[in-house]
Motif scaffolding. Structure first.
Motif, short mmCIF file in Angstrom:
data_model
loop_
_atom_site.label_atom_id
_atom_site.label_comp_id
_atom_site.label_asym_id
_atom_site.label_seq_id
_atom_site.Cartn_x
_atom_site.Cartn_y
_atom_site.Cartn_z
N PHE A 182 0.61 -1.30 0.14
CA PHE A 182 -0.23 -0.28 -0.09
C PHE A 182 1.25 1.17 -0.12
CE2 PHE A 182 -2.04 -3.64 1.78
CZ PHE A 182 -3.69 -3.67 1.20
N ALA A 183 0.69 2.63 -1.11
CA ALA A 183 0.54 3.87 -0.49
C ALA A 183 1.40 4.45 0.45
CB ALA A 183 0.68 4.19 -2.34
N LYS A 184 0.44 3.99 1.51
CA LYS A 184 0.14 4.96 2.94
C LYS A 184 -0.39 4.13 4.11
CE LYS A 184 -0.66 9.15 0.69
NZ LYS A 184 -1.33 10.97 1.11
N PRO A 185 0.38 4.21 4.73
CA PRO A 185 -0.54 3.29 6.82
C PRO A 185 -2.33 2.95 6.51
CG PRO A 185 0.84 4.93 6.98
CD PRO A 185 0.90 5.49 5.75
N PHE A 186 -2.62 2.00 6.79
CA PHE A 186 -3.62 2.41 7.06
C PHE A 186 -4.00 2.90 8.34
CE2 PHE A 186 -1.80 -2.31 6.02
CZ PHE A 186 -3.58 -2.62 5.01
N GLY A 187 -5.57 3.24 8.03
CA GLY A 187 -5.87 4.02 9.31
C GLY A 187 -6.08 3.51 10.25
N ARG A 188 -6.51 2.47 10.63
CA ARG A 188 -6.11 1.80 11.96
C ARG A 188 -5.57 0.56 12.27
NH1 ARG A 188 -10.82 -0.15 13.66
NH2 ARG A 188 -10.20 -0.69 15.71
N THR A 189 -4.29 0.07 12.20
CA THR A 189 -3.90 -1.32 12.28
C THR A 189 -4.42 -2.07 13.41
OG1 THR A 189 -2.10 -0.25 13.05
CG2 THR A 189 -2.04 -0.59 10.83
N ASN A 190 -5.57 -2.89 13.11
CA ASN A 190 -6.53 -3.22 13.82
C ASN A 190 -6.16 -4.81 14.48
OD1 ASN A 190 -7.53 -2.94 11.34
ND2 ASN A 190 -9.69 -3.63 12.62
N MET A 191 -5.09 -5.65 14.55
CA MET A 191 -4.63 -6.80 14.46
C MET A 191 -5.32 -7.67 15.18
SD MET A 191 -1.89 -6.59 12.15
CE MET A 191 -0.59 -8.26 12.36
N LEU A 192 -5.91 -7.04 16.12
CA LEU A 192 -6.73 -8.27 17.38
C LEU A 192 -8.02 -8.48 16.56
CD1 LEU A 192 -5.02 -6.11 20.21
CD2 LEU A 192 -4.21 -8.47 19.35
N ASP A 193 -8.52 -7.75 15.94
CA ASP A 193 -10.33 -8.21 15.67
C ASP A 193 -10.35 -9.16 14.80
OD1 ASP A 193 -10.93 -6.02 16.89
OD2 ASP A 193 -10.64 -4.25 15.16
N VAL A 194 -9.29 -9.86 14.02
CA VAL A 194 -9.11 -10.83 13.60
C VAL A 194 -9.94 -11.68 13.26
CG1 VAL A 194 -6.57 -11.60 14.01
CG2 VAL A 194 -7.42 -12.13 11.43
N GLU A 195 -10.29 -12.25 12.83
CA GLU A 195 -10.40 -13.97 13.53
C GLU A 195 -10.10 -15.36 12.87
OE1 GLU A 195 -14.85 -13.54 11.81
OE2 GLU A 195 -15.62 -12.48 13.29
N ARG A 196 -9.95 -15.87 13.82
CA ARG A 196 -9.39 -17.10 13.65
C ARG A 196 -8.09 -17.63 13.33
NH1 ARG A 196 -12.94 -21.91 14.13
NH2 ARG A 196 -14.63 -21.60 14.64
N PRO A 197 -7.37 -16.27 13.64
CA PRO A 197 -5.56 -16.46 13.55
C PRO A 197 -4.82 -17.96 13.59
CG PRO A 197 -5.56 -15.43 15.40
CD PRO A 197 -7.20 -15.99 15.06
N TYR A 198 -5.50 -17.81 14.37
CA TYR A 198 -5.24 -19.83 14.26
C TYR A 198 -6.46 -20.83 14.11
CZ TYR A 198 -1.35 -17.56 17.01
OH TYR A 198 -0.60 -16.36 17.11
N HIS A 199 -6.49 -22.30 14.47
CA HIS A 199 -6.60 -23.19 13.30
C HIS A 199 -8.81 -23.08 14.68
CE1 HIS A 199 -4.67 -25.72 10.64
NE2 HIS A 199 -3.56 -25.37 11.99
N HIS A 200 -8.49 -22.31 15.44
CA HIS A 200 -10.17 -22.19 16.40
C HIS A 200 -10.00 -21.00 17.00
CE1 HIS A 200 -10.03 -26.96 16.65
NE2 HIS A 200 -8.89 -26.77 16.59
N ALA A 201 -10.96 -20.31 16.99
CA ALA A 201 -11.67 -19.08 17.74
C ALA A 201 -11.20 -19.21 19.10
CB ALA A 201 -12.72 -18.92 18.09
N VAL A 202 -9.74 -18.25 19.09
CA VAL A 202 -8.79 -18.18 20.38
C VAL A 202 -9.48 -16.32 20.83
CG1 VAL A 202 -6.96 -19.19 19.54
CG2 VAL A 202 -7.23 -16.87 19.51
#
Length: 349
Positions: free
Chosen positions: A24-44
């Motif tokens: 991307f040409a510029k940063p995201f407005g929010r780097t809301n990494m904790l809002d991702v769903e199921r970053p592993y095999h199961h919801a955590v």
């Protein structure tokens, strides 16, 4: 010729539980990494995601004489506050590091307005990132110790479309996990008092690189990385960021780039080899003929940490380069005047 699409910035890095991958040409407005769903095999739960998310903000600052590296790093099992410098004229190193308990820093979901600091009776290392106001600020204050002279300094880097060459990436690591990085090359002003001597950073050869980084990295992480920057014979700010990390499909997903003036050019994946070890020459090459560099370490800098929950084996020498990098327009840029930093990292955390 290698190409990688550069996309318009998005309001958030995670939308409806999924990452927005790409360059991307510029940063995201929010780097809301904790809002991702199921970053592993199961919801955590959210606290597990927070514990697995490694985060740091770093700056690489320099002039034709000095190279400085400063970082506030949190692996959640342990954290680090670091200020390290090297005087290329006297060939002397200086600086301090503090190993801290994990979860020490709070970086927040937005790069704009981020204020993060380490403070103690002896040390201060503070960042104030005001993107909407057009400036980045770094402050350091260190009382003299047996191994390091007193340090006191402040550095300001402008943030605008004319002077700042920037790149943001979100790259897949597997399942619904990703790494994010914003790196930007800027001019810089400021000064650093080193003992009784003032190092001035107000000339056209003074510049700095912002590195904002978050990632759901694997429990065992290995990567190689070099960054270089300097003023070329035409008076331009030039730099490059080159890494070999565990992203999926690196031909399409890479944070490698070079900066020329206020412009950014994506670069292909590279491999780093060290035929004679970490403190002899490193060879950095791609398969496209765009990158052919040798990094020559001039200092020794290691961090070794072995705890029950974490292990770190890190080497980060300062040094110089030979060879060339080609821009996206085919310009062959000689790297013999570039200074920078290399990293060989193993982390179990």
């Amino acid at each position: 010729m290698y190409e990688r699409p550069v996309l318009d910035p998005l309001p958030a890095i995670v939308s409806e539980g999924r990452f927005a991958y790409g360059t991307f040409a510029k940063p995201f407005g929010r780097t809301n990494m904790l809002d991702v769903e199921r970053p592993y095999h199961h919801a955590v739960p959210r606290f597990i995601k927070r514990f697995r998310l490694k985060e740091w903000v770093a700056f690489y600052l320099g002039s034709s004489r000095y190279i400085l590296m400063t970082a506030l790093y949190d692996a959640k099992s342990a954290a680090l506050a670091l200020f390290q410098g090297y005087d290329r004229e006297t060939r002397k190193s200086f600086g301090f590091r503090r190993i801290l308990p994990g979860g020490f820093f709070r970086f927040g979901p937005s790069l704009d307005g981020c204020k993060v600091a380490y403070r103690s009776r002896r040390d201060l290392l503070a960042y104030d990132l005001d993107l909407s106001g057009g400036s980045l600020r770094v402050r350091v204050d260190h009382r003299r110790t047996r191994t390091c002279p007193a340090l006191e300094g402040e550095f300001t880097l402008p943030w605008n479309d004319r002077q700042t060459a920037m790149q943001t990436v979100c790259l897949p690591l597997g399942l619904n996990r990703a790494m994010y990085s914003t790196k930007a090359l800027c001019p810089m002003g400021g000064a650093l008092l080193i003992g009784g001597e003032t190092a001035d950073f107000s000339g056209p050869d003074s510049m700095g690189i912002l590195d904002d980084h978050k990632g759901y990295y694997p429990y065992r992480l290995r990567y190689d990385w070099v960054i270089g920057f300097g003023q070329d014979p035409k008076g331009r700010r030039v730099g490059f960021n080159l890494t070999d990390n565990p992203v999926k499909d690196p031909e399409r997903n890479s944070e490698n780039c070079m900066w020329v003036g206020g412009r950014t050019f994506p670069l292909p994946p590279v491999k780093v080899t060290r035929p004679r070890g970490v403190y002899e020459d490193w060879v950095i090459q791609d398969t496209e003929g765009r990158v052919d560099l040798t990094f020559h370490p001039e200092t020794r800098f290691d961090i070794r940490l072995n705890l029950l929950a974490a292990q770190a084996d890190y080497s980060g020498p300062f040094g110089s380069f030979k060879g060339f990098v080609r821009s996206g327009e085919g310009e062959k840029i000689d790297a013999s005047w570039v200074y920078g930093i290399g990293e060989k990292k193993y982390l179990r955390a």
